[in-house]
Write an enzyme that holds these catalytic residues in place. Structure first.
Site, mmCIF file in Angstrom:
data_model
loop_
_atom_site.group_PDB
_atom_site.id
_atom_site.type_symbol
_atom_site.label_atom_id
_atom_site.label_comp_id
_atom_site.label_asym_id
_atom_site.label_seq_id
_atom_site.Cartn_x
_atom_site.Cartn_y
_atom_site.Cartn_z
ATOM 1 N N ILE A 26 40.181 45.057 23.998
ATOM 2 C CA ILE A 26 39.327 43.908 23.662
ATOM 3 C C ILE A 26 38.703 44.104 22.277
ATOM 4 C CG2 ILE A 26 37.238 42.610 24.308
ATOM 5 C CD1 ILE A 26 37.861 43.265 27.241
ATOM 6 N N LEU A 93 31.542 47.701 24.848
ATOM 7 C CA LEU A 93 32.827 47.521 25.533
ATOM 8 C C LEU A 93 33.315 48.821 26.164
ATOM 9 C CD1 LEU A 93 34.374 45.646 22.531
ATOM 10 C CD2 LEU A 93 34.484 44.707 24.838
ATOM 11 N N TYR A 102 39.982 54.689 39.425
ATOM 12 C CA TYR A 102 38.822 54.563 40.318
ATOM 13 C C TYR A 102 38.854 55.593 41.446
ATOM 14 C CZ TYR A 102 38.604 49.911 38.078
ATOM 15 O OH TYR A 102 38.590 48.872 37.181
ATOM 16 N N ARG A 179 37.322 51.710 44.437
ATOM 17 C CA ARG A 179 37.258 50.557 43.523
ATOM 18 C C ARG A 179 35.826 50.025 43.497
ATOM 19 N NH1 ARG A 179 40.489 46.046 41.530
ATOM 20 N NH2 ARG A 179 42.392 46.873 42.401
ATOM 21 N N TYR A 182 33.269 51.602 41.177
ATOM 22 C CA TYR A 182 33.342 50.979 39.853
ATOM 23 C C TYR A 182 32.513 49.695 39.852
ATOM 24 C CZ TYR A 182 35.500 47.974 36.256
ATOM 25 O OH TYR A 182 35.719 47.108 35.220
HETATM 26 N N1 UDP Z 1 49.921 46.052 40.779
HETATM 27 C C1 UDP Z 1 51.258 46.034 41.244
HETATM 28 N N2 UDP Z 1 52.180 46.789 40.589
HETATM 29 C C2 UDP Z 1 51.896 47.529 39.481
HETATM 30 C C3 UDP Z 1 50.555 47.533 38.996
HETATM 31 C C4 UDP Z 1 49.596 46.767 39.679
HETATM 32 O O1 UDP Z 1 51.584 45.374 42.249
HETATM 33 O O2 UDP Z 1 52.823 48.164 38.934
HETATM 34 C C5 UDP Z 1 48.909 45.173 41.446
HETATM 35 C C6 UDP Z 1 47.593 45.837 41.876
HETATM 36 O O3 UDP Z 1 47.717 46.436 43.161
HETATM 37 C C7 UDP Z 1 46.656 44.642 41.882
HETATM 38 C C8 UDP Z 1 47.161 43.774 40.732
HETATM 39 O O4 UDP Z 1 48.494 44.217 40.486
HETATM 40 O O5 UDP Z 1 46.831 43.905 43.086
HETATM 41 C C9 UDP Z 1 46.352 43.843 39.448
HETATM 42 O O6 UDP Z 1 46.147 45.165 39.091
HETATM 43 P P1 UDP Z 1 45.511 45.657 37.721
HETATM 44 O O7 UDP Z 1 45.702 47.144 37.651
HETATM 45 O O8 UDP Z 1 46.025 44.880 36.568
HETATM 46 O O9 UDP Z 1 43.933 45.415 37.804
HETATM 47 P P2 UDP Z 1 42.924 44.634 38.785
HETATM 48 O O10 UDP Z 1 43.147 43.182 38.568
HETATM 49 O O11 UDP Z 1 43.220 45.056 40.208
HETATM 50 O O12 UDP Z 1 41.594 45.104 38.343
#
Ligand code: UDP
Length: 386
Positions: A26, A93, A102, A179, A182
């Site tokens: 960001i 940030l 986490y 999680r 966090y």
């Molecule tokens: N996820 C997935 N495959 C991957 C990485 C992430 O299915 O290779 C899923 C993860 O379990 C979550 C979503 O994608 O449901 C978004 O994950 P991200 O790490 O981007 O961050 P979040 O939105 O959970 O903070």
């Protein structure tokens, strides 16, 4: 940028911004925007500068006298207060915000999101400086709808899932699902900032980002980050596509997210910077409610877009299922659904997101392909040769 006015028609005076975490995803986009489109100065604080090195070198760049990099770890550096004092506004940030951390680095997660942010809040409050603090949509936790029976028609009612800054409850899972540590650390620092505003008059704005994505997000494992590292979903899926391997769907890829293009989100942050009277004392959701997909749909769309931008056909089995325990380890939990309510930011700053999911994936995956395809090919041919 002479003649630029704010939303109330007043001339915008150039200010000095102390940006902590300026070298991250960001921060790099915000520095770019500030250098290209404004006259503000940036004291860029970070431990890394790779993502902003194009703005720092060479010294002949137009804005060379408006950006200064300070390699400082805010955990233990007495120079921080001096920089905050020199600035009109501080933007914080700096934080760990990657789900893979986490449950594997829970202490670092809590420290970086709460303890390390404390001196920043304190110095702003004591020195009468304005603060824009970056929080997370995760402070809302799970939606009320997640607790309804699977077939309940109420799950379709926005009242049970749209997340509103001033009325939605914050619903966290158990302690061993980290999680929520966090989320809890982020929530407590928000509450502290709010209390500093209430008791000591701190001028603050809190930003709750909803899945901001775009170029320079996280890292590609084995190329510009550790090969065993697990970045967020955009970089995980980009890495899979670049390596022509299946995209991994965690627990069926059923979770839902709204994705917003980083450049749209940065427009909102610039409005906050330049309209303090409208932004102070507010908490803002910044997301794109029109771009909602399940993670499975995201995988399918990214596969299609990547084929288009790379000119390569997709592989025979584009996705595979993995359990969260296998992918993230013990103690992982997910957010079910995240739709931001946009009423407050719309009313205060007249801002709306613009870019569709398809368009933002097209520009982002074009960048990923251009930046990484060759390096991945070389890394893969080395592995095969060995
Ligand atoms: N996820 C997935 N495959 C991957 C990485 C992430 O299915 O290779 C899923 C993860 O379990 C979550 C979503 O994608 O449901 C978004 O994950 P991200 O790490 O981007 O961050 P979040 O939105 O959970 O903070």
């Amino acid at each position: 940028m002479a003649g630029k006015v704010d939303l109330d028609g007043n001339a915008i005076k150039p200010i000095t911004i102390c940006m902590i975490g300026a070298g991250g995803f960001i921060g790099s986009h915000l520095c770019e925007k500030l250098m290209h489109e404004t006259s503000h100065k940036v004291l860029a604080v970070d431990v890394y500068s790779d993502k902003i090195k194009h703005l720092l070198e060479p010294a002949t760049l137009d804005w060379a006298d408006r950006i200064q990099f300070h390699r400082i770890n805010i955990k233990n550096d007495s120079r921080l207060e001096g920089l905050i004092k020199m600035a009109d506004l501080t933007i914080n940030l700096a934080a760990i915000c990657t789900p893979a951390d986490y449950n594997t680095r829970p202490l670092d997660t809590i420290y970086s999101n709460f303890i390390d942010a404390l001196p920043v809040v304190k110095y702003c409050s004591e020195n009468g400086k304005r603060l824009i603090h970056f929080s997370t949509c995760e402070v809302y936790g799970k939606t009320i709808g997640a607790f309804l029976p699977k077939d309940s028609p109420l799950r379709k009612d926005p009242a049970y899932y749209v997340l509103k800054e001033d009325t939605s409850p914050c619903i966290f899972g158990s302690i061993e699902k980290q999680r929520w540590s966090y989320a809890c650390a982020k929530q407590l620092i928000e509450r502290l900032i709010y209390a500093e505003g209430a008791e000591n008059g701190l001028e603050f704005t809190i930003v709750r980002p909803f899945n901001w994505i775009g170029p320079r997000m996280d890292f590609i494992p084995g190329i510009d980050g550790p090969s065993e590292g697990v970045p967020r979903v955009l970089a995980c899926f980009s890495n899979n596509l670049l390596r022509r391997e299946p995209l991994k769907l965690v627990d069926g890829g059923e979770s839902q997210r709204t994705f917003i293009y980083i450049k749209d989100a940065i427009e909102a942050v610039l409005l906050m910077i330049e309209n303090p009277a409208r932004a102070n004392g507010h908490i803002f959701n910044v997301g794109n409610p029109n771009n909602e997909v399940t993670v499975r749909q995201l995988a399918e769309m990214m596969t299609q877009v990547y084929s288009k931008v790379s000119g390569e056909s997709s592989i025979e089995t584009p996705t595979i299922d993995v359990s969260s325990k296998e992918f993230y380890g013990e103690g992982y939990d997910d957010s079910d659904k995240r739709i931001p309510d946009m009423t407050i930011i719309n009313k205060q700053l007249g801002w709306n997101p613009k870019t569709s999911l398809w368009d933002l994936l097209e520009s982002t995956l074009t960048y990923q392909h251009r930046t990484y395809a060759e390096a991945i090919k070389q890394a893969m041919s080395k592995t095969t040769a060995n």
